[in-house]
Design a protein around this motif. Sequence first.
Motif: not given
Length: 314
Positions: A68-69, A72, A121, A124-125, A128, A148, A151-152, A251
């Motif tokens: 989902y991230l 985004l 983003t 946040v990843m 994660d 999520v 965070a969004t 990432h």
Amino acid sequence: RVYLMTLPSNYSSAAVSEFLLICFPNYQSWQHWLSLPLSLLFLLALGANATLLITIRLEASLHEPMYYLLSLLSLLDMVLCLTVIPKVLAILWFDLRSISFSACFLQMFVMNSFLTMESCTFMVMAYDRYVAICHPLRYPSIITDQFVARATVFVVARNGLFSLPVPVLSSRLRYCAENVIKNCICTNLSVSKLSCDDITFNRLYQFVAGWTLLGSDLVLIVLSYSFILKAVLRLKAEGAAAKALSTCGSHFILILFFSTVLLVLVITNLARKRIPPDVPILLNILHHLIPPALNPVVYGVRTKEIKQGIQKLL
């Protein structure tokens, strides 16, 4: 094209109602040739991100917070591309240089806010991946769909609110007569220097806000990967460290590339007097094209689940 207005000092001056974008003022003869690779990169960025979004939407096994991230990030990339590149190509192909006052500042807002949204983003990843490797047993209870969603909202609200004053301050300046922007896009510095007002506060706010947002994200990303590396080095089982690092390899590559392109862009802008003025313009365009084109490709190649999902989709 222009209209007259009375200024507080009781004299008349032509106030700008639209701007003219001049791409690569020193090398306009090869603009048509440059449009070909830019068009291909644009199509790759849109096609790859759309494919990734559709794959994650249709493949049930990818309905997890990490993907989902990634969705985004793809969505932000697509909006950035669609905000900047079509106008650049219109200039290169059809010589459509004019852009309205409101459209210019809307583009400025999207570029400033979505760039920092991407950085946030990535942060946040990174968190994660930190939870997944350093606290694997607690991962399902911490990184949830609700996480999520929150965070969004945080990514959009924080960066939208802090970026909004940049175009607002620029739009409130007086643009007396000069309306030729020596750039392909409406960057704050390119536009505001046309004003006949003092732009010190305008530039200071963008500098402080930009580096506060991007700098805080970078610090948290570095901290996350420091903890990840520390946890991985403690693993004794054979192959465990490599397996753990492979889960965040894609990432890390994207963050490294995003930061490198941004750093090169900043350095070239600081050294503007020592290099041709067209170089920062080209790098600014590529910064809105290359990361969006490569992000889904890197994840598609390196992530087994996404690769299988794309094969099923095809």
